[in-house]
Design an enzyme around this catalytic site. Sequence first.
Site, short mmCIF file in Angstrom:
data_model
loop_
_atom_site.label_atom_id
_atom_site.label_comp_id
_atom_site.label_asym_id
_atom_site.label_seq_id
_atom_site.Cartn_x
_atom_site.Cartn_y
_atom_site.Cartn_z
N LYS A 204 0.84 -1.20 0.00
CA LYS A 204 0.00 0.00 0.00
C LYS A 204 0.87 1.25 0.00
CE LYS A 204 -3.49 2.45 2.62
NZ LYS A 204 -4.27 2.54 3.85
N GLU A 210 10.97 -4.45 3.93
CA GLU A 210 11.09 -5.85 3.51
C GLU A 210 10.64 -6.03 2.07
OE1 GLU A 210 9.65 -4.62 6.20
OE2 GLU A 210 9.67 -5.99 7.89
N GLY A 265 -4.57 -1.69 5.11
CA GLY A 265 -3.79 -2.83 4.63
C GLY A 265 -4.39 -4.16 5.04
N ARG A 266 -4.81 -4.27 6.30
CA ARG A 266 -5.33 -5.56 6.79
C ARG A 266 -6.77 -5.81 6.34
NH1 ARG A 266 -4.02 -2.03 10.60
NH2 ARG A 266 -5.62 -1.11 11.94
N GLU A 351 -3.79 -5.87 15.44
CA GLU A 351 -3.33 -4.59 14.89
C GLU A 351 -4.46 -3.57 14.92
OE1 GLU A 351 0.01 -4.12 11.89
OE2 GLU A 351 -1.73 -3.74 10.62
N HIS A 382 -3.99 -32.22 20.03
CA HIS A 382 -2.86 -33.02 20.52
C HIS A 382 -1.71 -32.13 20.97
CE1 HIS A 382 -4.84 -36.65 19.00
NE2 HIS A 382 -5.28 -35.83 18.06
N LYS A 493 10.28 0.17 13.46
CA LYS A 493 10.86 0.36 12.11
C LYS A 493 11.89 1.48 12.13
CE LYS A 493 6.49 -0.66 9.74
NZ LYS A 493 5.51 -0.15 8.81
O1 LIG Z 1 1.26 -2.74 2.26
P1 LIG Z 1 2.39 -2.07 2.96
O2 LIG Z 1 2.32 -0.57 2.91
O3 LIG Z 1 3.71 -2.59 2.45
O4 LIG Z 1 2.31 -2.44 4.48
C1 LIG Z 1 2.48 -3.74 4.94
C2 LIG Z 1 2.15 -3.85 6.42
O5 LIG Z 1 3.15 -3.21 7.17
C3 LIG Z 1 2.89 -2.27 8.19
O6 LIG Z 1 3.93 -2.26 9.08
C4 LIG Z 1 1.58 -2.41 8.91
O7 LIG Z 1 1.78 -2.85 10.23
C5 LIG Z 1 0.58 -3.32 8.24
O8 LIG Z 1 -0.70 -2.86 8.53
C6 LIG Z 1 0.76 -3.37 6.75
O9 LIG Z 1 -0.20 -4.23 6.18
#
Ligand SMILES: O=P(O)(O)OC[C@H]1O[C@H](O)[C@H](O)[C@@H](O)[C@@H]1O
Length: 528
Positions: A204, A210, A265-266, A351, A382, A493
């Site tokens: 997004k 990463e 994002g989620r 989150e 189990h 971060k």
């Molecule tokens: O889709 P992006 O901008 O790469 O974000 C990826 C993810 O990283 C962030 O740190 C948030 O904690 C998430 O809510 C998000 O989905």
Amino acid sequence: MQTLEAIDAWQALWASRDRLAEQSINGLFAADAGRFEHFSLTAAGILLDYSKQPIDRQTRERLLEVARARDVAGQRDAMLAGEPINESEGRAVLHTALRVPDGGTGWAAPAITREVATTRSRMAELAAAIRDGRRTGATGQPIEHVINIGIGGSDLGPRLVLEALAPLADGPTVHFVANVDGVEWQQAMGQCDPERTLVLVVSKSFGTVETMANAHEAMAWLRRSVPSDTVLERQVLAITANLDRVRELGLDPELALPMWDWVGGRYSLWSAVGFAIMLAIGPTAFDEVLAGAHAMDRHFAEAPLESNMPVLLGLVSIFNGTLLDRRSQAVVPYTERLGRLSAYLQQLVMESNGKSVDRAGHPVSIPTAGAIWGQTGTPGQHAFFQALHQGTDVVPVDFVGVARPVAGERGDPLALTANLFAQSQALMQGRGDADMPAARRCPGNRPSNTILLKALTPATLGALIALYEHRTFVEAAVWGINAFDQFGVELGKVLADELKPLIAGGQAAEGVDGSTAGLIARYRDWRG
Ligand SMILES: O=P(O)(O)OC[C@H]1O[C@H](O)[C@H](O)[C@@H](O)[C@@H]1O
């Protein structure tokens, strides 16, 4: 709006916490022959049975009264109408607009509906062309592999859906790369012919460290392995709400698939973030996922609170978590196809609602989201079920089952279902008479919900995910917190950025705490 503490019904619930915790669930069944009918409901192909909760009619009415006093319906309507309910970021929250069937109106402003429809038809055309071989890689080879590079919300939803619907997958094979440790990347690269691979860079923000690192790896791999100047244009697709950054990565923003700042994002698998799903199962099945979620949206928007599944599920969760202080919840799906559900819900729930200030910035006075975790049944039985049956903590469980087995899949559905029903029964009934050694006794009276899907189809899966999204919203609405920001994830971060040169550098790490300095020193020493 009244604060939670000022609501009479909440006060009454709070005052009777001890009695409610001890309330015999077996006793409630004995007192009400129709309890299952009165404490279960069906919507969008999903049955929710919450009769194995220590909740009687009076308690339920009080919980509903709390929902009314906290204006859950009004808050829901504000979200659905596109009001900027994510106040800390000044944004609307409109993932529900992404699942309105084409031509459907009244769920978002016309401009948004149009943008969504345009993007969805671009996605569908591109997916169809890739799936039937009209759209090839740069050297004319058909696309047989897709590597989805993304993390968090740009990874978990597509992964969950594709694992769940794998029997329907008849398109390119999708590989997921989220972590930056190189493991998933190595595995993907090892399985993909670069001339037949499409890389999706899904982010997004288009700034997630990463994802950008993995995107650079993937682009370098394509450049050195595919003899064509158009390889990036043909075989890398950006999916983002930040088109400006697409150019910085060396890609053409015109070719990117957009998402928007009003999609969290989620909550984004319904947008172009779900393109990998569409490539694997086809646009029609993807539309069915959306349609199932929309069916749950309609139910959430239209059903009265007392027969509204996400509202009831949210209130049950508040009853357990906030009122009875049962701070962890387990979710146990009885199918390996939903093996990712708990990981998905961890982001969705923790989150969204792992917050300790309310929307006005004041500290909350009650506990908000606790931990949500789980694993599939029967394997979980189990492993951790011992603690569910006899541990000192009462852990409410959501059992998720599927009535109709997937066509062609082997296994023993009866054994599976017998175990599913037996576990919730055992948790409730307990075991033990005076003659039984204490170590063998089970206290019982442990609460659970059972969520039964008629079948695991694209539509019921969409509805299930939407159910949990709205449950999460209902809890936030009652607690008065903003479920749609996530500032807590930022500090780590920032610090990682600061630490990177210290860890890499030759000199002693200065200006950091003793523990971190010690760790850096040992890391350098052991790394050699
Ligand atoms: O889709 P992006 O901008 O790469 O974000 C990826 C993810 O990283 C962030 O740190 C948030 O904690 C998430 O809510 C998000 O989905």
